[in-house]
Design a protein around this motif. Sequence first.
Motif, short mmCIF file in Angstrom:
data_model
loop_
_atom_site.label_atom_id
_atom_site.label_comp_id
_atom_site.label_asym_id
_atom_site.label_seq_id
_atom_site.Cartn_x
_atom_site.Cartn_y
_atom_site.Cartn_z
N TRP A 946 45.97 17.34 42.12
CA TRP A 946 46.45 17.13 43.47
C TRP A 946 45.68 15.99 44.14
O TRP A 946 44.48 15.81 43.87
N ILE A 947 46.37 15.25 44.97
CA ILE A 947 45.73 14.19 45.74
C ILE A 947 46.21 14.32 47.18
O ILE A 947 47.21 15.00 47.46
N GLY A 948 45.49 13.67 48.07
CA GLY A 948 45.91 13.76 49.46
C GLY A 948 45.59 12.49 50.22
O GLY A 948 44.76 11.68 49.80
N LEU A 949 46.30 12.32 51.33
CA LEU A 949 45.94 11.30 52.30
C LEU A 949 45.55 12.05 53.57
O LEU A 949 46.08 13.12 53.85
N GLY A 950 44.63 11.47 54.31
CA GLY A 950 44.24 12.15 55.53
C GLY A 950 43.63 11.17 56.50
O GLY A 950 43.34 10.02 56.18
#
Lengths: 993, 102, 191
Positions: A946-950
């Motif tokens: 999983w990856i994310g932007l924030g």
Amino acid sequence: MSGPQSNRLASGGRIDRSRALRFTFDGRSYSGFSGDTLASALLANGVRLVGRSFKYHRPRGILSAGSEEPNALVELRNGARREPNTRATTAELFDGLVAESQNRWPSLALDVMSVNSLLAPVFVAGFYYKTFMWPAAFWEKLYEPMIRRAAGLGRAAAEPDSDSYEKVSAFCDVLVIGGGPAGLMAALAAARSGARVILTDESFALGGRLLSERAEIDGGDANAWIARVRDELDALANVRILTRTTLFAAYDSGTCAAIERVADHLAAPPPHMPRQRIWRIIAKQVIVTAGATERPIVFGNNDRPGVMLAGAVRSYINRFGVAPGRRAVVFANNDDGCATVRDLASAGIEIAALVDTRASSPQYISELAAHHGVRLVNGVVTDVEGRLGVRSVRIRPHAGAPFTLDCDLVAVSSGWNPNVQITTHLGGKPRWSDTLAAFVPGELPRGMSVAGAAAGDYALYTSLAGGARAGHTAAEATGFSSPPIDTPRADDEPTSIAAFWHVQGTRHKAFVDFQNDVATTDIALAEREGYRSIEHVKRYTTLGMATDQGRTGSVNAIAILAALTDKSIPETGVTAARPPFTPVALGAFAGHHRGRTFKPERRPASYDWTKANAGVLVETGLWLRPAYFPRAGERDWLESVSREVATVRSAVGICDVSTLGKINVQGPDALALLERLYANDLASLRVGRARYGVMLREDGFLMDDGTIARLDEQHYFVTTTTANAAKVYQHMQFALQWLWPELDVQIASATEQWAQFAIAGPRARELLREIIDAAHDISNAAFPYLAVGDVTCCGGIKTRLYRLSFSGELAYEIGVPARFGPALWQRLLLAGEPLGACAYGSEALGVMRIEKGHISGPELNGTTTAADVGLGAMRSRKKDYIGRVLGERPGLVDPARPALVGLRPVERAQRLRAGAHFIARTAEATAANDDGYMTSTAFSPSLGHWIGLGLLRHGPQRQGEIIRAVDPVRGEDVLVEVVAPVFIDARGERLRA
Amino acid sequence: MRIACPHCGDRGLDEFVFLGDARVTRPMADAAEPADAFHAYGYLRMNPAGPTDELWFHAAGCHAWLVVTRDTRTHVIASVRLARDVALELRAVASTTEDASA
Amino acid sequence: MPDPILQPASAVAAWTPVATAGLSIDVRDDLTIAGIAPFRGKAQAVSEALAERYGLALPAACRRISGDDITLQWSGPDQWIAIAGRGAARDLEVELKPLLAGPAAVVEHSDARAVGVFSGKHARDVLAKGLPIDLHERAFRVGDVAITHANHIGVTITQTGNEPAYEIMLYRSYADSFADWLRHATAELTA
């Protein structure tokens, strides 16, 4: 008093005795006639106890014969069509009608909740605010459920509404509201001039009060006159008559709303017919001929079944051929007693007394009483006795000793209120008339006039003449001139009145508002507690609320409050009447807009193929976009999306991007306009090239992003996000028409002209080569990254080709005229098969843009600046543009603002969640320590986790730091590493390949 | 409420989108105190009880921006003009004033 | 010639089955449409060029005018559209660009719209259920154009005949939703 229609008079009434209709009330079977209302049919069958009151569960009967009814509320029909709080007085009888009484258990006659009467001290004015205040925890668990069970109206249907509703617009020169004598004359006068006329009436028959009175017009029965007028109006093409239609609201600029009960007089609407229809009527002139509503006098036990408005008594006798009682006492402060005595006598109903509140009655009343052998008493009725209905009344003459008379009917009148509500919906106040002892219309909205009883002209001839005048004047105001029409011959019956509201010294509770169980004592209590404005008293006691909106009770309440506060009635004032005039079903307001057709949907080029191939669609604004395309054997959406992403990253995929907003911007000043709309430099954009651009709001926050392609020296073609297309177009027009009107530019939407598909992946060019006609060179040298140009495909079809990439792969967008979209979509998939191509949807697109750190809706959320999402460097320093100055405010350039970062779980197997909040590793998870939040997450099939932007405070400086992503909603707390917001091909080599 | 679009004629409110006050003018980029000038332009409004000039967009119609002069107490509309015409007039007045003061 | 594999799709296939007694729906999938947007002060020149070529000048606001081989229709402030049958391969964008290049922006619109002509004795009443404008013969006549909406869908309506007949034009992607609404609005005619 029961038995089959035992109270039906032997003759008379506007009912069709040849058509008997069966119905049930509380499970018992009865019969009535065509032309009956449920109320008249119940009365004909001797049923007079029809409901229990709201708070005290007191027995209640039928007070009125119209839409003002506060008591006789029933549940009509059953199952999905069960409708609570239906007024028995307006429900037309149909064969098979099923009605239930409300608010009683186990039965009407034996209602155990009537112990509430013993608790009356608890249910006084403001009881909600006083009794159930504490402990607070008791409210939800105990008090509210208890109150709701004990005090309430009917039960709504539990199933979805099975009927359909519709809305219609109508335009006219003259709208006439109410088809009584004044309304008929007004409609006739306006119609004869040629004006377009709409006439509405809430009943199923035209005639208004005439239907209920024994009046003569032109020397004959008024009914014959009504029929002649109706025939004439029906024959005119410029007239539309809407019966069963209540005009419930007046809005600005001559707009009115009406509800037509198209099929409520049938057991169920035929399948093709709406149950109800809302009319939006736009009228140049509005004539209010809405009649008047009678008021009861307030005395002890005045809410017992058998106490009925005098006018309603006449309605039941004259219109429905029903005797509402066997032995009547007439109690009035006005000449209404005359006609009531006369009609009771002619129906053969015994009259125990005529009680006139006036010190002495006019001579014609004493003569009439003498003629019919009726005892005339100048005095008051103080109390009614009888548990479930009137058995006797106590009378206190002005001179002499009180006495009791047996009776089962009290016909009561304290005068009439002109129906002024429609005249006040736009904020006007009614005016008090001492002569009429009533509020009459005050200053009227532009284009509105009033005639007949609604104007306070109760007498027949005056009313007819007033209507004719109003119709003529209104038609003239809209440009239709004709000679005034003659008023037919009719008499003006006496209408004198001496204001009288409230009998003092009663033994029993005296009710002011029947529907809300507000007694005189409640008003007195409210006054003692300091509520002296009528608007406050209304809210504290709830008088004048609910389905009847206090039409019978509110003026009595005002008079009682005025007396308590030593003010006059006009000083006390009147509560504002607001739409709707009578209750309107929510389903009617919704019309066609419910369920699947709640809002229109927009379908892109690939829609049919997606449906046929079990693709999953997702709403984006009004558009339905393909989200992903499951294949046999895939267990869940994640597997399908991951396969689509992997295909694009390794071979080639095709995605429908037709929904993006597309706008042509052309003209000598096209560049000048775009330079002010976009924050980045566009002056250096060459013909045949496209550029990413960001648009700010004037307050400096991001508004939208997209591409700007230069097709020609003076021709730009810009794209917007799907969701913001309309907003951006409007903003561009605003800039052009209002901010910089000197610019010579033409803007035109092209969204729907082009079906557009993204072709992305290392083999995109190979696929495209199969489609684009051979004459066009699409090699990397001839058509590099960010190139744009008009070509042809599939043998000469107009095509606009862009080399753009949202996925980060070698990618193109191909646009063709929309009619070729579905065919090109299939052609691309077919041609792509040997290359291992697949269709991909917005979910895969979302994964790939997160892998590339491209912003989308979650980052473009109205609270972010260009710098927040890593685009600060794009902002031009050389030009003025919308959002530049306010975007430089200290708060918007604060380096501590949360800014875009990438995130990956320290434990790679862990899932990330959008919405999780960032907390420093050692800090407590509190709002004070909030460092920002996760905007977008995805499982990256390319990376296998999983990856994310924030958006993280001081984000760009914190790369490498381990922080916590805390999701209190899901109870998750994940350690994440802050990384650069690009997970794949950071140097952008693939998209230039 | 109905608005008489100068192009399309009398139309219902549901065809229009409201934006706000038409009596504020976007400052020039080279205004003396641009931050203050844009702050006033962006946030300061009069909210009068009486006639106002408002910007409306004929979104479901001809796409003209309009300046609607409306009395906030009565909703009575005194005039509806094309925003472009009004803006050009304001430009003309501004440049005349500038010429006069130069 | 277009590749035979790329068959054009109808925008208005869903409309035809809604027709019923008293309401005919003649769908128009065969139109070529181009937007004509004259630049500042060039409307006269554009109008003259069109008049010379087609014998028709640009119509006034809210009006439409038809000649032998072209129809010109107002479509907004300073904007018009030209409409013609596509025939074998007519393309108004291609045809008008050389004529009007310079004074006007000419934009292809042929595929953006779903178009149908509604006629019959119930045409007016059915459309009045959705269109919030006055279609009465005193208020709306042959050649009149109104840009408005129905069921939250933008609609351009033109009266094209006295019967009356109305041409309805809306954005292509809404065509199926418009058909849903039409079915609802015509239900009472189908009894």
